[in-house]
Design an enzyme around this catalytic site. Structure first.
Site, PDB file in Angstrom:
ATOM      1  N   LYS A 158       0.614  -1.195   0.497  1.00 11.18           N
ATOM      2  CA  LYS A 158       0.031  -0.285   0.081  1.00 11.18           C
ATOM      3  C   LYS A 158       1.022   1.160  -0.180  1.00 11.18           C
ATOM      4  O   LYS A 158       1.809   1.061   0.669  1.00 11.18           O
ATOM      5  CB  LYS A 158      -1.088   0.137   1.277  1.00 11.18           C
ATOM      6  CG  LYS A 158      -0.325   0.707   2.513  1.00 11.18           C
ATOM      7  CD  LYS A 158      -1.313   0.673   4.029  1.00 11.18           C
ATOM      8  CE  LYS A 158      -1.178   1.765   4.135  1.00 11.18           C
ATOM      9  NZ  LYS A 158      -0.085   2.712   4.937  1.00 11.18           N
ATOM     10  N   ASP A 187      -3.055  -5.197   2.215  1.00  7.57           N
ATOM     11  CA  ASP A 187      -3.036  -4.464   3.817  1.00  7.57           C
ATOM     12  C   ASP A 187      -2.537  -5.145   4.153  1.00  7.57           C
ATOM     13  O   ASP A 187      -3.031  -6.112   4.898  1.00  7.57           O
ATOM     14  CB  ASP A 187      -4.893  -3.916   3.263  1.00  7.57           C
ATOM     15  CG  ASP A 187      -5.164  -3.083   4.646  1.00  7.57           C
ATOM     16  OD1 ASP A 187      -4.366  -3.093   5.897  1.00  7.57           O
ATOM     17  OD2 ASP A 187      -5.416  -2.035   4.625  1.00  7.57           O
ATOM     18  N   HIS A 188      -1.347  -5.144   5.958  1.00  4.55           N
ATOM     19  CA  HIS A 188      -1.010  -5.982   6.185  1.00  4.55           C
ATOM     20  C   HIS A 188      -1.597  -6.013   7.600  1.00  4.55           C
ATOM     21  O   HIS A 188      -1.435  -7.271   8.205  1.00  4.55           O
ATOM     22  CB  HIS A 188       0.237  -5.429   6.559  1.00  4.55           C
ATOM     23  CG  HIS A 188       0.237  -4.481   7.679  1.00  4.55           C
ATOM     24  ND1 HIS A 188       0.203  -2.856   8.005  1.00  4.55           N
ATOM     25  CD2 HIS A 188       0.713  -4.389   9.009  1.00  4.55           C
ATOM     26  CE1 HIS A 188       1.323  -2.303   8.791  1.00  4.55           C
ATOM     27  NE2 HIS A 188       0.969  -2.968   9.219  1.00  4.55           N
ATOM     28  N   HIS A 250      -6.301   0.093   6.313  1.00  4.01           N
ATOM     29  CA  HIS A 250      -6.481  -0.397   6.872  1.00  4.01           C
ATOM     30  C   HIS A 250      -7.871  -0.332   8.244  1.00  4.01           C
ATOM     31  O   HIS A 250      -8.246  -1.083   7.894  1.00  4.01           O
ATOM     32  CB  HIS A 250      -5.496   0.340   8.497  1.00  4.01           C
ATOM     33  CG  HIS A 250      -3.980  -0.113   7.649  1.00  4.01           C
ATOM     34  ND1 HIS A 250      -3.393  -0.653   7.096  1.00  4.01           N
ATOM     35  CD2 HIS A 250      -2.860   0.571   8.123  1.00  4.01           C
ATOM     36  CE1 HIS A 250      -2.036  -1.313   6.844  1.00  4.01           C
ATOM     37  NE2 HIS A 250      -2.273  -0.150   7.228  1.00  4.01           N
ATOM     38  N   LYS A 350      -0.622   9.482  14.979  1.00  4.52           N
ATOM     39  CA  LYS A 350       0.267   9.787  15.329  1.00  4.52           C
ATOM     40  C   LYS A 350       0.625  10.436  16.879  1.00  4.52           C
ATOM     41  O   LYS A 350       0.048  11.067  17.164  1.00  4.52           O
ATOM     42  CB  LYS A 350       1.052   9.860  14.480  1.00  4.52           C
ATOM     43  CG  LYS A 350       1.245   9.285  13.152  1.00  4.52           C
ATOM     44  CD  LYS A 350       3.022   8.618  13.137  1.00  4.52           C
ATOM     45  CE  LYS A 350       2.974   8.206  11.725  1.00  4.52           C
ATOM     46  NZ  LYS A 350       2.421   6.054  11.303  1.00  4.52           N
ATOM     47  N   LYS A 355      -0.423   3.296  22.002  1.00  2.00           N
ATOM     48  CA  LYS A 355      -0.440   2.244  20.726  1.00  2.00           C
ATOM     49  C   LYS A 355      -1.186   1.154  21.288  1.00  2.00           C
ATOM     50  O   LYS A 355      -2.088   0.387  21.984  1.00  2.00           O
ATOM     51  CB  LYS A 355       0.626   1.441  20.059  1.00  2.00           C
ATOM     52  CG  LYS A 355       0.336   1.385  19.061  1.00  2.00           C
ATOM     53  CD  LYS A 355       2.114  -0.037  18.821  1.00  2.00           C
ATOM     54  CE  LYS A 355       1.491  -0.582  17.187  1.00  2.00           C
ATOM     55  NZ  LYS A 355       1.364  -0.576  15.808  1.00  2.00           N
TER      56      LYS A 355
HETATM   57  C1  BG6 Z   1       1.662   1.682   8.279  1.00  2.00           C
HETATM   58  C2  BG6 Z   1       1.175   2.755   7.980  1.00  2.00           C
HETATM   59  O1  BG6 Z   1       0.523   1.078   6.616  1.00  2.00           O
HETATM   60  O2  BG6 Z   1       0.853   1.006   8.848  1.00  2.00           O
HETATM   61  C3  BG6 Z   1       1.779   3.541   8.797  1.00  2.00           C
HETATM   62  O3  BG6 Z   1       2.030   3.723   6.506  1.00  2.00           O
HETATM   63  C4  BG6 Z   1       1.718   3.344  10.496  1.00  2.00           C
HETATM   64  O4  BG6 Z   1       2.252   4.784   9.549  1.00  2.00           O
HETATM   65  C5  BG6 Z   1       1.696   1.039  10.364  1.00  2.00           C
HETATM   66  O5  BG6 Z   1       2.252   2.958  11.748  1.00  2.00           O
HETATM   67  C6  BG6 Z   1       0.926   0.649  10.775  1.00  2.00           C
HETATM   68  O6  BG6 Z   1       0.979  -0.540  11.229  1.00  2.00           O
HETATM   69  P1  BG6 Z   1       0.878  -1.362  12.494  1.00  2.00           P
HETATM   70  O7  BG6 Z   1       0.493  -3.250  12.292  1.00  2.00           O
HETATM   71  O8  BG6 Z   1       1.968  -0.669  13.812  1.00  2.00           O
HETATM   72  O9  BG6 Z   1      -0.363  -0.936  13.653  1.00  2.00           O
END
Ligand code: BG6
Length: 502
Positions: A158, A187-188, A250, A350, A355
Site C-alpha cells: 500500500k 494490506d498488512h 487499514h 500518531k 498504541k
Molecule cells: C502502515 C502505515 O501501513 O501501518 C504506518 O504506513 C503505520 O504509518 C503502520 O505506522 C501501522 O501498522 P501497525 O501494524 O503497527 O499497526
C-alpha cells in the site's frame, strides 16, 4: 486443526530488496513460514534493488537480518537453509532494460538449480510511484506470462493510488497487462490474527450475529492509535497524511469485516463481494459533511511515557510549515438494512497516548430500569471490545449486582486473552499473506473495486481538506488523545470515545 499444506514451489522476487520492509518483515516472515513447515524445499528468493552487490553478499546480509529480527530463538541451520536460496541483482528500475533481462536469466538459473517450476511472484516493496512502470517492465519481459500451468503473481504494497483518480488509473494500467487473479494488493492489517478472528468470532458462533445490527447496536468505534511519530518516513508521510495512510486501507478493512453480511463461503470472491458491498454502502461526504463529520489534527510537542516528544513540524525532513494531518477522525454511515442509523466513528493518529487498535461494539441500554437505586443514566451499557493490538483478545462488558442487601449495579468485564489461552506466537503479520499468495488464495487481498470504493469515500474529504488548509495546526499535544474537536464529534451525539480500555 487443519494440517498445513506446503506452499507451491516458487521464487519470490523482491523489488526494494534492501529496504526496511524486506529486512524487518519479509525475511522474518519467510523464516517463520519455513520453521513451521509451510515452505517447500524448492523455494528461493531473488532480491532486486538499486545498489550493486553479489548474491553471496546479499545472502550473507539477509542471513544477519534474519538473526537480528528473529532474535535469540533463531535456528542456525534454518538460516543456512535460507542462505543457499537467496540471490540478488542490482540496477535502475526506471532506466535499465538490462536489469529486467538479468532478472529473467537469473530466474531461469534459479529455477533449474533448485528444481523450481516457473512459479514466480514479484513483491513490489518500492515507492508507489514506481508500481506502474515496474509492472510494465515485468510484463514486457514476459515475466508475468503464465505457461504450462505455472503461475506468475504480483504483490503491491500500500498505498494503491493517492486518490480515486490515481487508483483508477493504476488499476486500469495493471489490469491491461495482468489478470485480476494475478494481482495481490496487500494490506498488512489483514495478516493480523485478531483481524482474521473477527470473521471467526462473528460467523463461527451463533450467539453474536442475532444482535449484531441496528436493533441492538448503538454505535461502533474504531481506534487505531500509535504513540510513535513519523520516524524516518517523513518523505512519504508528509505527502500522504494520516487519512490516506490509514483510513481507506487499514481502517476500512476493520469496518468491512465488522459490518459485512455472512459470505456464502470462505472463497476469495465470496468474502470480498460482501466486503465490497459495505464499501458501496458507505455514504459519500458532501463538502458540508466534511466540516461537521470529520476532524483533522497535527501534533505539537508534548510528552509520551515521561519522555519529551517534538512537534511534527520539528521532526526530521518535515517542512517547518507543514499542513499535513497526523490525526484523522470521522463519523461514517453505512446505508444498508443492517446498519442504517448506526454511526461508525473512527480515529487514527500518531503520537497519541499509547498504541492500541480496538473495535468497540457499543450496545443500546436496557429498555427499562428495574432497580430503584440505579438511575437510568447509570445503567451499564453492554459492549464487546475486539482488541486487535498490542494485547489481543475480546472483552464483554456488562452489569452485575454489587454484593450487599440493596440492589446496586456495578460494571464488570469478561475477558478472553489470546496469549493466555493459546500461548504467545511470534509473527510479523506477513506470514499468512505471503503464504496465501504462494497458494493462490486472494481472500485477504484487496480487489480493484474495493480499492476504488474506498477512495470514493475518502477523496471528497481530501479535496475539502486540501482546499481549506487547517488554521489551527498544531492542535494536539503529543501524548494526548488527539484534538478536542474529535471529542466534540461524539459529544454532540451524546457519546464519548472509550479511552480507558486496557
Ligand atoms: C502502515 C502505515 O501501513 O501501518 C504506518 O504506513 C503505520 O504509518 C503502520 O505506522 C501501522 O501498522 P501497525 O501494524 O503497527 O499497526
Amino acid at each position: 486443526m487443519t494440517e498445513p499444506r506446503r506452499s507451491d514451489p516458487c521464487v519470490m522476487v523482491i523489488f526494494g530488496a534492501t529496504g526496511d520492509l524486506t529486512k524487518r518483515k519479509l525475511f522474518p516472515a519467510l523464516y517463520y513460514l519455513a520453521r513451521d513447515g509451510y515452505l517447500p524445499d524448492n523455494f528461493a528468493v531473488l532480491g532486486v534493488s538499486r545498489g550493486e552487490m553479489s548474491s553471496e553478499q546479499y545472502a550473507a546480509r539477509m542471513a544477519d537480518e534474519i538473526r537480528t529480527f528473529v532474535g535469540d530463538a533463531v535456528d542456525g541451520d534454518l538460516v543456512d537453509w535460507f542462505r543457499k536460496r537467496i540471490y540478488y541483482t542490482g540496477g535502475d528500475f526506471n532506466a535499465d532494460k538490462q536489469l529486467f533481462d538479468d532478472i529473467k536469466i537469473l530466474l531461469e538459473r534459479i529455477s533449474s538449480d533448485h528444481a523450481i517450476p516457473s512459479n514466480y511472484f514479484f513483491y513490489l516493496a518500492v515507492p508507489p510511484s514506481l508500481f506502474a512502470d515496474v509492472t510494465t517492465k515485468i510484463c514486457r519481459h514476459g515475466l508475468a506470462e503464465e505457461t504450462d500451468g505455472d503461475w506468475r503473481r504480483v504483490i503491491y504494497e500500500k498505498p494503491f493510488g493517492r486518490d480515486l483518480a490515481s487508483a483508477k488509473e493504476l488499476n486500469s494500467h495493471v489490469l491491461k497487462i495482468l489478470k485480476e487473479d494475478q494481482i495481490y494488493r496487500i494490506d498488512h492489517y489483514l495478516g493480523k490474527e485478531t483481524v482474521q478472528n473477527i470473521l471467526v468470532f462473528r460467523f463461527g458462533n451463533s450467539i453474536f450475529e442475532p444482535i449484531w445490527n441496528r436493533n441492538f447496536v448503538d454505535h461502533v468505534q474504531i481506534t487505531v492509535s500509535e504513540n510513535l511519530g513519523v520516524e524516518d518516513r517523513a518523505g512519504y508521510y508528509d505527502r500522504a497524511g494520516a487519512l490516506r495512510d490509514m483510513v481507506p486501507n487499514h481502517i476500512f478493512q476493520l469496518i468491512t469485516l465488522t459490518a459485512m453480511e455472512p459470505p456464502v463461503s470462505f472463497k476469495a470472491d465470496a468474502v470480498r463481494d460482501e466486503q465490497a458491498k459495505i464499501l458501496q454502502a458507505m455514504q459519500e461526504y458532501s463538502p458540508e459533511d466534511v466540516l461537521h463529520k470529520t476532524v483533522r489534527g497535527q501534533y505539537a510537542a508534548g510528552s509520551i511515557d515521561g519522555k519529551d516528544a517534538p512537534a511534527y513540524r520539528d521532526e526530521e525532513d518535515v517542512p517547518a510549515a507543514s499542513e499535513t494531518e497526523t490525526y484523522a477522525a470521522m463519523k461514517l454511515a453505512i446505508d444498508n438494512w443492517r446498519w442504517a442509523g448506526v454511526p461508525f466513528y473512527v480515529r487514527t493518529g500518531k503520537r497519541l497516548e499509547r498504541k492500541h487498535t480496538t473495535i468497540v461494539i457499543q450496545f443500546k441500554r436496557a429498555p427499562f430500569v428495574l432497580f430503584r437505586n440505579t438511575p437510568v443514566e447509570k445503567l451499564t451499557t453492554n459492549r464487546i471490545v475486539l482488541h486487535i493490538q498490542p494485547d489481543e483478545g475480546i472483552t464483554l462488558h456488562f452489569g452485575a449486582k454489587i454484593p450487599g442487601p440493596v440492589v446496586n449495579m456495578g460494571d464488570v468485564d469478561m475477558e478472553f486473552d489470546y496469549a493466555d489461552h493459546f500461548g504467545e506466537t511470534v509473527s510479523t503479520g506477513y506470514e499468512r499473506l505471503l503464504y496465501d499468495c504462494m497458494i493462490g488464495d486472494a481472500t485477504l487481498f484487496q480487489r480493484a473495486d474495493m480499492v476504488e470504493e474506498s477512495w470514493r469515500v475518502v477523496s471528497p474529504v481530501l479535496d475539502v481538506w486540501d482546499a481549506l488548509p487547517a488554521r489551527d495546526f498544531p492542535n494536539y499535544p503529543a501524548g494526548s488523545w488527539g484534538p478536542s474537536e474529535a471529542d466534540d464529534l461524539l459529544e454532540k451525539d451524546g457519546r464519548s470515545w472509550k479511552n480507558d480500555i486496557e
